[in-house]
Design a protein around this motif. Structure first.
Motif, PDB file in Angstrom:
ATOM      1  N   GLU A   1       0.846  -1.205   0.000  1.00 55.88           N
ATOM      2  CA  GLU A   1       0.000   0.000   0.000  1.00 55.88           C
ATOM      3  C   GLU A   1       0.877   1.249   0.000  1.00 55.88           C
ATOM      4  O   GLU A   1       1.653   1.497   0.932  1.00 55.88           O
ATOM      5  CB  GLU A   1      -0.909   0.001   1.228  1.00 55.88           C
ATOM      6  CG  GLU A   1      -1.836   1.197   1.299  1.00 55.88           C
ATOM      7  CD  GLU A   1      -2.691   1.190   2.546  1.00 55.88           C
ATOM      8  OE1 GLU A   1      -3.372   2.201   2.796  1.00 55.88           O
ATOM      9  OE2 GLU A   1      -2.670   0.174   3.274  1.00 55.88           O
ATOM     10  N   GLU A   2       0.752   2.041  -1.046  1.00 61.43           N
ATOM     11  CA  GLU A   2       1.558   3.257  -1.170  1.00 61.43           C
ATOM     12  C   GLU A   2       1.194   4.237  -0.057  1.00 61.43           C
ATOM     13  O   GLU A   2       0.026   4.484   0.227  1.00 61.43           O
ATOM     14  CB  GLU A   2       1.321   3.920  -2.527  1.00 61.43           C
ATOM     15  CG  GLU A   2       1.907   3.143  -3.704  1.00 61.43           C
ATOM     16  CD  GLU A   2       3.426   3.151  -3.687  1.00 61.43           C
ATOM     17  OE1 GLU A   2       4.016   4.060  -3.074  1.00 61.43           O
ATOM     18  OE2 GLU A   2       4.032   2.248  -4.291  1.00 61.43           O
ATOM     19  N   GLY A   3       2.228   4.806   0.572  1.00 64.58           N
ATOM     20  CA  GLY A   3       2.008   5.791   1.622  1.00 64.58           C
ATOM     21  C   GLY A   3       1.757   5.208   3.001  1.00 64.58           C
ATOM     22  O   GLY A   3       1.642   5.962   3.971  1.00 64.58           O
ATOM     23  N   ALA A   4       1.690   3.871   3.118  1.00 63.27           N
ATOM     24  CA  ALA A   4       1.434   3.265   4.423  1.00 63.27           C
ATOM     25  C   ALA A   4       2.652   3.368   5.332  1.00 63.27           C
ATOM     26  O   ALA A   4       2.517   3.342   6.558  1.00 63.27           O
ATOM     27  CB  ALA A   4       1.024   1.811   4.265  1.00 63.27           C
ATOM     28  N   GLY A   5       3.842   3.479   4.772  1.00 57.27           N
ATOM     29  CA  GLY A   5       5.070   3.614   5.542  1.00 57.27           C
ATOM     30  C   GLY A   5       6.002   4.604   4.873  1.00 57.27           C
ATOM     31  O   GLY A   5       5.857   4.916   3.682  1.00 57.27           O
ATOM     32  N   TRP A   6       6.974   5.106   5.637  1.00 51.99           N
ATOM     33  CA  TRP A   6       7.884   6.105   5.055  1.00 51.99           C
ATOM     34  C   TRP A   6       9.247   5.507   4.702  1.00 51.99           C
ATOM     35  O   TRP A   6      10.167   6.225   4.301  1.00 51.99           O
ATOM     36  CB  TRP A   6       8.051   7.292   6.010  1.00 51.99           C
ATOM     37  CG  TRP A   6       8.381   6.928   7.439  1.00 51.99           C
ATOM     38  CD1 TRP A   6       7.499   6.654   8.431  1.00 51.99           C
ATOM     39  CD2 TRP A   6       9.681   6.810   8.003  1.00 51.99           C
ATOM     40  NE1 TRP A   6       8.169   6.357   9.599  1.00 51.99           N
ATOM     41  CE2 TRP A   6       9.508   6.457   9.366  1.00 51.99           C
ATOM     42  CE3 TRP A   6      10.973   6.951   7.519  1.00 51.99           C
ATOM     43  CZ2 TRP A   6      10.569   6.241  10.226  1.00 51.99           C
ATOM     44  CZ3 TRP A   6      12.039   6.744   8.375  1.00 51.99           C
ATOM     45  CH2 TRP A   6      11.827   6.394   9.724  1.00 51.99           C
ATOM     46  N   ILE A   7       9.381   4.190   4.824  1.00 50.15           N
ATOM     47  CA  ILE A   7      10.545   3.472   4.299  1.00 50.15           C
ATOM     48  C   ILE A   7      10.083   2.613   3.129  1.00 50.15           C
ATOM     49  O   ILE A   7       9.104   1.873   3.248  1.00 50.15           O
ATOM     50  CB  ILE A   7      11.205   2.591   5.383  1.00 50.15           C
ATOM     51  CG1 ILE A   7      11.779   3.466   6.500  1.00 50.15           C
ATOM     52  CG2 ILE A   7      12.309   1.742   4.770  1.00 50.15           C
ATOM     53  CD1 ILE A   7      12.464   2.664   7.603  1.00 50.15           C
ATOM     54  N   ARG A   8      10.772   2.753   2.013  1.00 49.79           N
ATOM     55  CA  ARG A   8      10.363   2.037   0.813  1.00 49.79           C
ATOM     56  C   ARG A   8      11.560   1.281   0.242  1.00 49.79           C
ATOM     57  O   ARG A   8      12.677   1.804   0.205  1.00 49.79           O
ATOM     58  CB  ARG A   8       9.830   3.032  -0.220  1.00 49.79           C
ATOM     59  CG  ARG A   8       9.181   2.422  -1.447  1.00 49.79           C
ATOM     60  CD  ARG A   8       8.161   3.396  -2.043  1.00 49.79           C
ATOM     61  NE  ARG A   8       8.712   4.729  -2.184  1.00 49.79           N
ATOM     62  CZ  ARG A   8       9.178   5.246  -3.329  1.00 49.79           C
ATOM     63  NH1 ARG A   8       9.166   4.499  -4.416  1.00 49.79           N
ATOM     64  NH2 ARG A   8       9.640   6.470  -3.377  1.00 49.79           N
ATOM     65  N   ALA A   9      11.328   0.040  -0.208  1.00 47.43           N
ATOM     66  CA  ALA A   9      12.374  -0.774  -0.834  1.00 47.43           C
ATOM     67  C   ALA A   9      12.096  -0.856  -2.324  1.00 47.43           C
ATOM     68  O   ALA A   9      10.991  -1.238  -2.739  1.00 47.43           O
ATOM     69  CB  ALA A   9      12.427  -2.167  -0.218  1.00 47.43           C
TER      70      ALA A   9
END
Length: 340
Positions: free
Chosen positions: A104-112
Motif C-alpha cells: 500500500e503506497e504511503g502506508a510507511g515512510w521506508i520504501r524498498a
C-alpha cells in the motif's frame, strides 16, 4: 551462493571435525582492502543515518534477493511499514519473514525498490514530492550521482578477515572460488590441510550403463519403429521449423488417421513373438498401441511407405499441400495396403 561467516558457525555439528577435500568459497570480497563491518554494525549505521534525517522519506535499493534482514530490522527499529511492490510482497511472504511489509503506497515512510532505480533523475523527482534520501546497502564500490544517495557497507558476503578466519578454522585441502577471475587461493595457502584429497568416484552406475546401451541400439533403427511404438493420439511430426501453436488447425486434420496393425508379411517373417503371427487384422485402440509398443516387432520388415515419408518430411513442405489433398493421399495409401 552468498555466504557471510560468523564465529557461531564453529559450533555447527555438520562442520565440526570434518575432513574437507574441496571448499567452494564465496570470494566476492576476497581482497585485503575489502574491510567490512558486521551486518549488525552496518544496520546501526543505517539507523543513525535515518535519524539524522527525521523529515525525510527513506528509499532503500535492493536486489531481487538479499538484504531482507536489514529491511526487517529497520522496520522494527522505527515502527513503520516497509512499502514494496506487490511481487516483492509475495516473495517476502514466501520467505516467511515478519509481517512488516506492505504494498500500500504511503502506508510507511521506508520504501524498498530495485537498486537500479537509485539514480540522479529519480532522486530529483522524489525530492520534488517530499524530501527523500536513498540508501544503497553494499560492500562494493559504487559511484554516487546525487548528494542524497548514501552507501552503507552492509553485505551478505564475508569480508576478507572473515574468509581468513573461516578457512583457517575449517582447514580444507583445496579452495575453489565461485567468482571467476578473482584468484584468492594465495591468501589461504598457509591455512590449507596437507592431508591427501579423496578423489570422487566417477564410475557410472549399472542402470545408467544399461540405459546408454539401449539408446545406442535404437540409433540403428528406422524412424518408423519409433512412430509405431508411440500412442497414436500424439501426432507424429517431422523436422519442426515453426512453433506447433501456429499450425494447430492443420495438425488437427491428422488425428483421425488409423495405424495399420501389420508391419510385416507373415510369409517373410520367421521371428517368434512378432505381431504379424497373430493372424487377425483387428484395429488397435490407443491403450493397446501403448502395450503393443513394448512387444517384440520385426524391424527388418517395417513398411517404408507414406507414413515414413511423412515422418521425414519437413513441416514447411507438408504445408504446400491442402488438408484435403493430404487426406486423399492417406486414403490412397491404405487402399493400396488392402489390395492383395
Amino acid at each position: 551462493g552468498d555466504f557471510r561467516y560468523t564465529s557461531a558457525m564453529q559450533g555447527e555439528p555438520a562442520l565440526r571435525g570434518r575432513h574437507i577435500d574441496r571448499l567452494y568459497l564465496d570470494n566476492t570480497h576476497c581482497h585485503p582492502q575489502r574491510a567490512l563491518p558486521s551486518r549488525a554494525l552496518a544496520t546501526r549505521q543505517a539507523a543513525h543515518l535515518i535519524r539524522a534525517h527525521p523529515q525525510h522519506h527513506v528509499v532503500i535499493g535492493v536486489y531481487t534477493l538479499g538484504k531482507e534482514t536489514l529491511l526487517v530490522d529497520l522496520a522494527l527499529e522505527f515502527s513503520t511499514w516497509v512499502v514494496v511492490s506487490p511481487s516483492r510482497l509475495e516473495q517476502m511472504r514466501l520467505l516467511e519473514l515478519p509481517d512488516v511489509f506492505t504494498a500500500e503506497e504511503g502506508a510507511g515512510w521506508i520504501r524498498a525498490v530495485d537498486v537500479a532505480e537509485i539514480r540522479w533523475d529519480t532522486l530529483v523527482s522524489w525530492n520534488a514530492l517530499h524530501p527523500t534520501i536513498a540508501i544503497i546497502p553494499t560492500g562494493r564500490p559504487v559511484k554516487v550521482t546525487h548528494p542524497n544517495i548514501h552507501l552503507i557497507p552492509y553485505s551478505d558476503h564475508s569480508s576478507f578477515a572473515e574468509l581468513c578466519e573461516f578457512v583457517k578454522w575449517l582447514k580444507p585441502c583445496s579452495i575453489i572460488p565461485i567468482v571467476k577471475g578473482n584468484m584468492c587461493q594465495v591468501y589461504f595457502q598457509e591455512y590449507l590441510s596437507s592431508a591427501p584429497q579423496v578423489l570422487p568416484d566417477f564410475q557410472v552406475p549399472k542402470p545408467v550403463q544399461k540405459s546408454g546401451q539401449r539408446q545406442s541400439q535404437r540409433r540403428g533403427q528406422k524412424p518408423t519403429s519409433l512412430w509405431k511404438r508411440a500412442p497414436w493420439r500424439s501426432v507424429p511430426r517431422g523436422v519442426v521449423y515453426e512453433s506447433p501453436e501456429k499450425n494447430t488447425e492443420k495438425s488437427e486434420a491428422f488425428t483421425d488417421v488409423k495405424v495399420p496393425q501389420h508391419y510385416c508379411e507373415p510369409a517373410l517373417c520367421s521371428k517368434e513373438g512378432c505381431t504379424c503371427h497373430r493372424g487377425e487384422k483387428e484395429e488397435l485402440s490407443g491403450e493397446q498401441l501403448e502395450t503393443a509398443g513394448a512387444a517384440p516387432v520385426c524391424s527388418e520388415h517395417l513398411a517404408t511407405g507414406f507414413a515414413e515419408q511423412y515422418l521425414l518430411t519437413p513441416l514447411n513442405v507438408l504445408k504446400q499441400n491442402s488438408s484435403r489433398t493430404f487426406d486423399e493421399l492417406v486414403e490412397d495409401f491404405f487402399r493400396k495396403g488392402d489390395t492383395p
